[in-house]
Design an enzyme around this catalytic site. Structure first.
Site, PDB file in Angstrom:
ATOM      1  N   ASN A 570     -36.995  25.320 -36.777  1.00  0.00           N
ATOM      2  CA  ASN A 570     -36.090  25.429 -35.627  1.00  0.00           C
ATOM      3  C   ASN A 570     -35.262  26.703 -35.718  1.00  0.00           C
ATOM      4  OD1 ASN A 570     -34.662  24.374 -37.887  1.00  0.00           O
ATOM      5  ND2 ASN A 570     -32.987  23.860 -36.514  1.00  0.00           N
ATOM      6  N   CYS A 572     -32.456  27.235 -37.111  1.00  0.00           N
ATOM      7  CA  CYS A 572     -31.769  27.452 -38.396  1.00  0.00           C
ATOM      8  C   CYS A 572     -32.620  27.064 -39.594  1.00  0.00           C
ATOM      9  CB  CYS A 572     -30.446  26.703 -38.407  1.00  0.00           C
ATOM     10  SG  CYS A 572     -29.333  27.175 -37.063  1.00  0.00           S
ATOM     11  N   GLU A 574     -34.074  24.402 -40.787  1.00  0.00           N
ATOM     12  CA  GLU A 574     -33.985  23.180 -41.578  1.00  0.00           C
ATOM     13  C   GLU A 574     -34.822  22.043 -41.006  1.00  0.00           C
ATOM     14  OE1 GLU A 574     -30.593  22.437 -38.626  1.00  0.00           O
ATOM     15  OE2 GLU A 574     -31.835  24.039 -39.392  1.00  0.00           O
TER      16      GLU A 574
END
Length: 931
Positions: A570, A572, A574
């Site tokens: 995604n 970021c 994670e």
């Protein structure tokens, strides 16, 4: 009945004090609940009516004890034996008890007693008009400045804080005022004076926040028509009314869901904890006010505890006992033990309850599909979702287009449109739109893709506002190690590679290489794998992009291999969920405040278990309550029900335990913490499955096969050549009960854990973000709420203990950009414990991340800090990340080669505090796209 109740209390506690119950005094201090004080107060009321005769003494004493025991029982039932109760609430119950027992004359005497003491308190803090200064109020009227109220405000703000000076703060503020100052500017002057002192003592941060509460209370209470202004003490009475008024106001002005009115608002109002307003740091409270509190016509009508209860109510809407669950959820949020993600905080309980954090999409290889994906991006971004786009299926530059018999322009022109869409759709002005594009390393456009963020070259082929990430197969890394060639293809010629990983990818990829060798595939290119790797790292250092993420680790350890392929992470890095043309993966995030779950012995595992259980329930509720802007997202979330429970405050926890980040003890602590979270999160999801049923695609998952995240490491080991995976697989807990629970009950959620960046929610609760090391011990943080001086309170506390905190130390920290390493008088053990991010060797970050990764079914937002990067350091660090089995990495942080020259002249240069660098997925230091 009275003797029974009293005997029960005495046998339970052995004394008049009630462990677990505490009383908030009028001055804001907290004391143990003591029933004997209630007995004495009631006795005085009886004596005032019946006189002090020996014949009445025993009866009055017994009667007083009977009534007091009943009152104590009420609070034990209401708070389940634990919590705080205000002194005014106790006195209200005394009045009720006297009235209900028929003692009307005594009740009247008690009311008069309370009123007289209230008048005495008021007399002690009278209005004190300033002899020369007046204040201009909102209605235009000018009245003398009330020095008494100002002094009381400062005195209350200082309560419980050690290293603050309220008198000098007030004096300095008064010196900066002028006659006729507007009411709002008066508050601002007081706040600005306090915030300027934060660098000298961290205690000035909560003090400033408490002063900020005054204008916040004034604004909300006036909007709601409850009061013109209020003190902290007044909020004990006003908060319950403020909740009901805010819910009614929000529904009337179409900001809140009308279903919130169906809760028992009286019970919820009584559950609010006004004293928790004092727990905020200045940055945390200012952030809430600026971006989270609901408003109408630019006027906020929420207060902090109303805000947390509104979020809790929104998450409890579909519970069987919504009021009880809302109180349970509120307790977790308002205590800062856990915090929901930013979209949940923004939108819970509103008419557009888009509560999910992340959306992952796969872009199909046709024009209609591409522009459909762009529309989905815009719609999802509108309601505060962070986006990850998988662009690998789209054919490369020069590939043949059958429909037009032309040649493709590749993915870059479309990414330019994605970039501009992210800028245009700014989530209602709350924050910038944010998107990350992923591309597999065999795609023919990969060489152009890794240069998208360069500041040179053709600007029509640059995307300056979006993020990019490499999606790297293990086979590529093996060829980097072996110094072999790598072949680039157009996905239109090798369409199945996109959905393959592990041994299946290896075999098919080598087959396509043979076809290219024989001339059956014409559109391809061969490059040395090491050269492409070096270009990836070079661009990562130069532009911060593309990030390095690993396809096979994400897929081979995914619990959902039977349901689809993980094509990207995604925004970021994670989240690792499978996507397809008709499913947009969705994840719902929240984070445990780790430092709140430590005691003197270390990790408080019992409290952690309770927090995780409630947090998993809240996250699961998001899935059913959530507003879905596009059908593919709703379809996917309903089928798989993924959630992402993470943590924040890891660095604070290390400080509390006096551990250096660069140590084996810290690595072991990271392992211990994540194992316990994993243990309880999996168990909590399984318990929810027993209550609510398993998720739709559960059958065939790794969970269904009894394979836990720690077990899935063997899938990765089996797929790699020997020597290419170095992972510690030890465990400290007995996992047999969890395995048995899974076998019997299944799982409610396809995925349960992910460690997000938590930048903004960590600001709210006042801890270090996520798993990040300390950036600097003294710096200025810039975000959408302004600039805030941040000083490490743990360091200050440690230096005070050794008599080292003084004005010289403050200036030394400024001079050395928040680093303690060059300061000679700081002991070596403290230099190790308070080393900053660029002073910690990156291998320690990778080692700690590897220990967490073995317990995670998703991934973690892992920033890497390298003070003076060179090709070798980058190469070693990222190879190590792959060898340790990490699924993803996030930003590469580096320091400038030079620093501004330091001056010792008194020209203000020495007083400049360095600023934090830009460090997030939306070119804002406060990366809140996920949290």
């Amino acid at each position: 009945m009275s003797s029974t109740v009293t005997a029960t209390r005495e046998s339970r506690h052995g004394s008049s004090a009630a462990p677990g119950l505490r009383v908030i005094r009028r001055d804001g201090s907290v004391a143990e609940f003591n029933v004997e004080k209630i007995v004495v107060a009631i006795g005085k009321a009886f004596l005032a009516v019946e006189g002090d005769s020996a014949s009445q003494s025993n009866r009055i004493h017994e009667r007083s004890r009977e009534l007091a025991a009943g009152i104590e029982e009420i609070f034990h039932r209401r708070l389940a034996g634990q919590g705080t109760v205000h002194i005014e609430d106790i006195q209200d119950q005394v009045e009720l008890a006297l009235m209900r027992s028929g003692e009307h004359r005594v009740a009247r005497a008690y009311v008069l007693y309370r009123e007289e003491h209230a008048r005495q308190r008021q007399a002690r803090t009278p209005d004190e008009p300033h002899p020369s200064l007046s204040v201009t109020y909102a209605d235009g009227e000018r009245r003398p400045l009330d020095l008494g109220r100002l002094r009381a405000l400062v005195r209350q703000a200082c309560e419980g804080l050690e290293d603050v000076d309220g008198e000098s703060l007030l004096d300095e503020t008064l010196r900066n005022l002028y006659d006729g100052i507007p009411e709002r500017e008066l508050s601002t002057a007081l706040i600005m004076t306090a915030r300027s002192r934060i660098e000298k003592s961290p205690d000035y941060s909560p003090l400033t926040a408490r002063l900020l509460m005054d204008p916040i209370r004034r604004e909300a209470l006036r909007v709601l028509g409850l009061a013109e202004q209020a003190s902290h003490e007044d909020m004990v009475e006003l908060y319950p009314r403020a909740l009901s008024a805010a819910i009614e106001f929000g529904i009337r002005h179409e900001r809140l869901n009308p279903a919130l009115a169906e809760f028992d608002l009286d019970a919820l109002g009584q559950a609010l904890q006004p004293t928790r307003d004092a727990a905020f740091s200045f940055l945390g409270l200012q952030t809430l006010y600026d971006r989270y509190f609901l408003h109408h016509d630019e006027q906020r009508f929420e207060l902090p505890q109303v805000f947390f209860m509104r979020v809790a109510m929104g998450l409890a809407l579909q519970e069987d006992k919504p009021t009880e669950r809302a109180i349970e959820f509120y307790e977790l949020l308002s205590s800062f033990d856990y915090m929901a993600s930013t979209p949940t905080l923004f939108n819970s309980g509103t008419l557009h309850s888009q509560l999910s954090s992340c959306y992952l999409t796969t872009v199909p290889d046709d024009l209609e599909g591409i522009y459909g994906a762009l529309r989905d991006n815009a719609m999802l971004s509108k309601w505060a979702g962070g986006l990850g786009n998988d662009w690998t299926p789209v054919r490369s530059l020069g590939a043949h287009i059958k429909g037009t018999n032309g040649r493709s322009q590749g993915i870059v022109p479309f990414l330019k449109v994605v970039n501009d869409t992210a800028v245009a759709v700014n989530q209602g002005g709350k924050r910038k739109g944010a998107v990350c594009a992923y591309l597999e390393s065999w795609h023919l456009d990969i060489e152009e893709f890794i240069e998208l963020r360069k500041n040179t070259g053709d600007d029509r082929r640059r995307t300056h506002d979006m993020n990019t990430a490499n999606w790297i197969p293990d086979l590529f890394m093996e060829r980097v190690f072996d110094e072999r060639e790598w072949t680039l293809f157009s996905p239109s010629d090798v369409p199945d590679l996109h959905d393959l990983y592990g041994q299946a990818f290896r075999e098919r990829y080598e087959h396509y290489e043979q076809l290219a060798e024989s001339g059956e595939i014409e559109n391809y290119k061969r490059v040395p794998a090491r050269d492409l790797w070096r270009r990836m790292l070079s661009m990562l250092f130069e532009t911060g992009h593309p990030w390095i993420t690993f396809k096979d680790a994400c897929n081979l350890r995914s619990p959902q291999q039977h349901a689809g392929v993980v094509h990207s992470s995604n925004l970021c890095t994670e989240i690792t969920l499978n996507t397809s043309d008709d499913e947009i993966a969705v994840c719902n995030l929240g984070s445990i405040n780790l430092v709140q779950h430590l005691d003197d012995q270390g990790l408080d595992t019992e409290k952690l278990a309770r927090t995780v259980k409630t947090a998993v329930r809240m996250l699961d509720n998001v899935i059913d309550i959530n507003y879905y802007a596009v059908p593919g997202a709703k379809r996917s979330n309903a089928r798989h029900r993924p959630i992402g429970l993470g943590l924040m405050g890891f660095q604070d926890a290390l400080h509390k335990r006096k551990l250096a980040y660069a140590s084996e003890e810290a690595v072991q602590f990271a392992d211990e913490v994540m194992e316990h979270i994993s243990y309880h999160a999996i168990g909590a999801s399984s318990d929810l499955a027993a209550e609510r049923g398993t998720y739709e695609s559960y059958a065939g998952s790794l969970w269904d096969q009894g394979i836990l995240p720690i077990d899935s490491i063997e899938n990765l080991r089996d797929a790699r050549p020997e020597g290419y995976l170095e992972v510690d697989t030890s465990a400290s807990l007995d996992w047999t009960p969890v395995r048995e629970k899974l076998r019997r009950q299944g799982m409610r959620n396809s995925n349960v854990m992910a460690i997000a960046p938590t930048a903004t929610i960590a600001n709210i609760v006042g801890v270090s973000a996520s798993i990040e090391p300390t950036y600097q011990n003294l710096f200025v943080k810039s975000n959408l709420s302004g600039e805030f001086t941040i000083v490490n309170p743990w360091l200050v506390r440690a230096l005070k203990e050794r008599g080292l905190w003084d004005e010289v130390m403050v200036n030394d920290l400024k001079y050395y950009d928040g680093s303690v390493a060059p300061i000679d008088r700081i002991p070596d053990d403290l230099k190790a414990q308070y080393a900053t991010a660029f002073e910690v060797e990156p291998r320690w970050l990778v080692e700690a991340a590897a220990r967490r990764q073995k317990w995670l079914d998703q991934a973690q937002s892992l920033n890497l800090y390298i003070a003076e990067p060179d090709g070798r350091k980058l190469d070693v660090t990222y190879r190590m990340a792959w060898l340790r089995g990490l699924k993803t990495t996030y930003y590469l942080r580096s320091q400038g080669a030079t620093q501004a020259e330091k001056s010792t002249m008194h020209d203000g240069a020495l007083n400049a505090v360095s600023s934090q660098p830009q460090a997030c997925a939306i070119d804002d230091p406060d990366c809140e796209a996920c949290q």
